[in-house]
Write an enzyme that holds these catalytic residues in place. Structure first.
Site, short mmCIF file in Angstrom:
data_model
loop_
_atom_site.label_atom_id
_atom_site.label_comp_id
_atom_site.label_asym_id
_atom_site.label_seq_id
_atom_site.Cartn_x
_atom_site.Cartn_y
_atom_site.Cartn_z
N GLY A 255 1.44 15.32 5.37
CA GLY A 255 1.48 16.32 6.41
C GLY A 255 2.60 17.32 6.15
CG MET A 257 8.89 16.16 1.07
SD MET A 257 8.99 14.37 1.33
CE MET A 257 10.60 14.04 0.61
CD GLU A 258 11.48 13.33 4.39
OE1 GLU A 258 11.81 12.19 4.07
OE2 GLU A 258 10.29 13.68 4.56
CG ASN A 259 11.39 18.94 0.17
OD1 ASN A 259 11.38 17.89 -0.43
ND2 ASN A 259 10.30 19.68 0.36
CG HIS A 289 8.10 13.63 11.67
ND1 HIS A 289 7.56 12.41 12.00
CD2 HIS A 289 8.47 13.52 10.36
CE1 HIS A 289 7.63 11.60 10.95
NE2 HIS A 289 8.17 12.26 9.94
CD GLU A 290 8.33 16.32 7.90
OE1 GLU A 290 9.23 16.01 7.08
OE2 GLU A 290 7.37 15.58 8.15
CG HIS A 293 12.65 13.18 8.02
ND1 HIS A 293 12.94 11.85 7.92
CD2 HIS A 293 11.29 13.27 8.12
CE1 HIS A 293 11.81 11.14 7.97
NE2 HIS A 293 10.80 11.98 8.10
CD GLU A 312 8.70 9.20 6.93
OE1 GLU A 312 8.39 9.95 7.88
OE2 GLU A 312 9.12 9.65 5.85
#
Length: 827
Positions: A255, A257-259, A289-290, A293, A312
């Site tokens: 969905g 990615m938390e870079n 959500h991201e 992170h 997560e």
């Protein structure tokens, strides 16, 4: 190629202290490969041997402290190093291959305009597809990244990027981060930039999606700012990076990615077609959500992959909670979590592949095993456990523990034990005992009410071992409207109980355990409540309570305690009165994909589909006044998917819309054409014409899905060759083809392919790796074939030999779902 083991990671972490990576990428060398030069500065605490990971096409040169090493010494993905104690510098120069599977450096050319984009997805162990690294999460370092890109391209990275001319882009030096969090995205992006809280913010997409991003930019940026501000109210530690970019990228496997500083999202979140408010809410939740992170995962990172659940689960919990608190734009997000997300967790937790939310470190011996834990347990069950923890602990103490965790481990690594210790420091409650009961155990508890009318008491029986703090909702008939219920009381109950709860007054019409959905358990209704729920479910006043009851009915169907047709009839009776769109979508999704496609027999399937078609038509009629476009869109989608009325579908295509709306946008047109393909109501010429109309990447996927769904031997053979022989399909085109291939209406036509799936999927996974293996197991599995012969075949294949772990896990789950479907049919 070998995967990294936990023991190897621990040994390397004791030996090395990694300081800095200088990474130089040249994206101008052709369509197949790019150049990667890496300089790593590190210290060996003692003399010893170790290895650096790399998966090159060509390894041109390697030097250690200026001394040349033999490139031929690369064994698989490992280059072994012999080190003396002290400071070292490693330089690696290589040509690397672009990916078409969403792993490493993915390259995509947009069929709409011919523009090309690349982006990294380096999660777990894919850093080595892009540059040489000591690739494990607890060897953090600072990164200096330079990229040479074609003219007109923009380069995005973890920090602010500066263009120095001649295609050279320099990213600001990062703080200490893990290797898997390094990110680059390059191409002729369409960008919208702003500033918030003194930081540059940006959202980016490919140029062909620019009008659609522009339409939603205010909403996306408002949500981003609101969540950012809310996290700064909750967290003492300020946002730890120098900018916040969100790039919507093509053919993304996850969905998002938390870079750090550069979150990548699948670009389906840039909506080309009409969507519901619930879908917009989902996008907002993923944004939240991201962003969570950035603190939990990026600032403080797991030491080893056994703790990935914590990243997560925390982000999942915070995402739903923060969107609820901060935006004011969407309905109660916890209703959607209850009806859709938790089902993912419940299902995963009842399969043989279940595992504790926090598995024992020995159960995650290597990165291949860790990758398998990205499932409903690590996300939905873990978030449910944290929600229960907050209900038990109180949000004030929970956040105090979280802030202590951030303060003690900022820009470092931490374990579950660290997390629990930090929570315990903020409360007198026994958090360690709670963690053992909730995080180290598997399976779903079941809670059942027992009402004693003579004593006026409510007892709760528990199958399982976890403590639960729940609310029991007590409902009476609405004297003004017999179809509705009114809340009498909500009782706070700790399970196991010391004594039954006192419940004075007449017998309630309905008792709902876990009213408010603060725990994770399957729920049953007492006999009286069960009968009343089937009659008055839509009359329960609170949407979250209705979601809890619908989940209970869903579980009863799956456990063989409620006839599937009863669930369908209940949906038929109550969804036309339902006011929460998340519930409508969740119930219709289960009714169609599980009940109609798998749980009823082939002989009964036409009646099930007819009932769902009639239900969708009722919802379409209910929305003729235009006041609920999201419900109408949902109803139209499900009507298309279930109807056998080709004339109606052809009429909608010809007219370009549904009478009274909506217009058929690209998503709906491809949906109609797919259904017509399944029913034999279209052909290749119509598919080609539609592709001319919509030549986008999504159009290419729609055409692939339609072609695979055509009911001819030639179409099936071509689709099978594309999936399992040619190895030319990207991850998204593979998925679209697989989605079209198996259709219950075509069971006889595709019968010969059922036994072919197992050896062909096994060979495919070995050739193309985990991402395609996972897609094959999820989408190309013959799920429609619910019979004992198929079950025996599948079980034999699972027992026959070694499978790539990603495929083995997916097939294990699919086979268990097949067993359950057979049990439901027999029950």
């Amino acid at each position: 190629m070998p995967v990294l083991t936990r023991d190897e990671a621990q040994t390397r972490a004791r030996l090395l202290d990694v300081h800095r990576y200088t990474v130089d990428l040249d994206l101008t060398t052709g369509e197949e490969t790019f150049d990667s030069t890496t300089l790593v500065h590190f210290t060996a605490r003692t003399a010893g041997t170790t290895f650096v990971e790399l998966k090159p096409v060509t390894l041109r040169s390697v030097t250690l402290d200026g001394e040349h090493l033999d490139p031929e010494a690369l064994a698989g993905n490992r280059l072994h190093l012999t080190l003396t104690e002290g400071e070292h510098t490693l330089r690696v120069d290589a040509a690397m291959r672009y990916s078409r599977t969403g792993e490493g450096m993915h390259r995509f050319t947009d069929p709409s305009d011919g523009e090309t984009y690349v982006y990294t997805q380096l999660f777990m162990d894919d850093v080595q597809r892009v540059f040489a690294a000591f690739d494990q999460p607890d060897l953090k370092a600072v990164f200096d990244v330079t990229v040479t890109a074609p003219d007109r391209w923009t380069v995005l990275a973890n920090g602010v990027t500066t263009h120095h001319g001649d295609g050279r882009w320099q990213a600001a030096t990062t703080p200490r981060i893990s290797t898997y969090l390094v990110a680059v995205a390059a191409g002729p992006w369409h960008s919208i930039r702003t500033e918030h809280a003194g930081l540059p913010f940006g959202i980016h997409c490919r140029r062909s999606l620019a009008p659609h991003l522009d339409t939603d930019a205010d909403e996306i940026l408002d949500v981003t700012r609101q969540c950012f501000d809310r996290y700064h109210e909750k967290f003492d530690e300020p946002y730890p990076f120098d900018s916040y970019d969100q790039a919507f990228v093509p053919e993304f496997n996850a969905g998002a990615m938390e870079n750090p500083g550069l979150v990548t999202f699948r670009d389906e979140f840039v909506y080309r077609s009409a969507v519901t408010l619930t879908e917009r809410q989902t996008r907002a939740m993923v944004i939240a959500h991201e962003m969570a992170h950035m603190w939990f995962g990026d600032l403080v990172t797991l030491t080893w992959w056994d703790d990935i659940w914590l990243n997560e689960s925390f982000a999942e919990y915070m995402g739903y909670q923060t969107v609820n608190e901060a935006t004011g734009r969407y309905p109660d997000t916890w209703v959607d979590f209850a009806i859709a997300r938790k089902a993912w967790g419940y299902d995963a937790d009842q399969r043989p592949s279940t595992h504790p939310v926090a598995p024992d470190p020995d159960a995650v011996p290597d990165t291949a095993a860790a990758m398998l834990n990205f499932d409903g347990i690590s996300y939905a069950k873990g978030a449910s456990a944290l929600r229960q923890l907050v209900a038990w602990l109180g949000e004030k103490d929970f956040l105090a523990g979280i802030n202590a965790h951030f303060a003690r481990h900022r820009f470092g690594n931490a374990t579950l034990a660290d997390f629990i210790d930090n929570l315990a420091s903020a409360t007198d409650r026994d958090v360690h005992a709670w963690a053992e009961a909730w995080l180290r155990t598997t399976g779903v508890d079941t809670l059942t009410p027992a009402y004693d009318p003579a004593a006026g008491t409510l007892a709760v029986t528990r199958t399982g071992s976890r403590p639960h703090r729940i609310t029991a909702g007590v409902y009476d008939p609405d004297l003004a409207d017999g179809r509705r219920l009114v809340l009498r009381d909500r009782l706070e109950i700790d399970v196991p109980q010391d004594a039954p709860a006192h419940l004075p007054g007449p017998r309630p019409a309905l008792i709902v355990l876990n009213d408010g959905d603060h725990t994770y358990a399957k729920l049953r209704l007492d006999e009286h409540s069960g009968e009343r729920a089937l009659r008055t479910l839509s009359g329960i006043p609170d949407a979250l309570t209705r979601a809890v009851v619908w989940n209970g009915l869903r579980d009863m169907v799956r456990d063989g305690e409620l006839e599937p047709v009863t669930y369908l009839e209940t949906a038929r009776a109550h969804l036309p009165e339902e006011t929460d769109l998340a519930i409508v979508q969740g119930v219709l999704g289960f009714a169609s994909t599980h009940i109609a496609d798998r749980y009823v027999t082939p002989d009964d399937r036409p009646a099930a589909l007819a009932l769902l078609t009639d239900l969708a038509r009722d919802l379409i009629r209910r929305t003729e006044d235009g006041r609920d476009p999201g419900l109408r869109l949902t109803a139209v989608r499900h009507y298309i998917d279930t109807t056998d009325r080709q004339g109606t579908l052809h009429g909608w295509l010809d007219e370009g819309g549904v009478p009274g709306g909506p217009e058929l946008d690209p998503e709906l047109r491809w949906r109609v054409l797919t259904r017509l393909a399944v029913l034999g109501g279209t052909d290749e010429s119509a598919i080609a014409a539609e592709l001319d109309r919509d030549a986008s990447a999504t159009g290419q996927e729609g055409a692939a899905r339609c072609r695979a769904a055509l009911p001819t031997a030639e179409a099936k053979a071509a689709a099978w060759e594309g999936m399992f022989t040619s190895d030319t399909l990207s991850n998204y085109l593979f998925t679209a083809t697989a989605q079209g291939f198996w259709q219950p209406e075509q069971a006889e036509l595709v019968r010969e392919y059922v036994p072919r799936f197992y050896p062909d999927a096994t060979a495919l996974a070995d050739r193309r790796g985990p991402a395609i293996a996972e897609a094959a197991g999820r989408y190309a599995f013959p799920a429609h074939a619910v019979d004992a012969a198929h079950l025996r075949l599948a079980e034999q294949h699972l027992e026959s030999g070694a499978l790539l772990p990603a495929l083995h896990r997916k097939l294990t789950d699919q086979v268990d779902d097949l067993r359950r479907a057979l049990r439901v049919r027999k029950a």
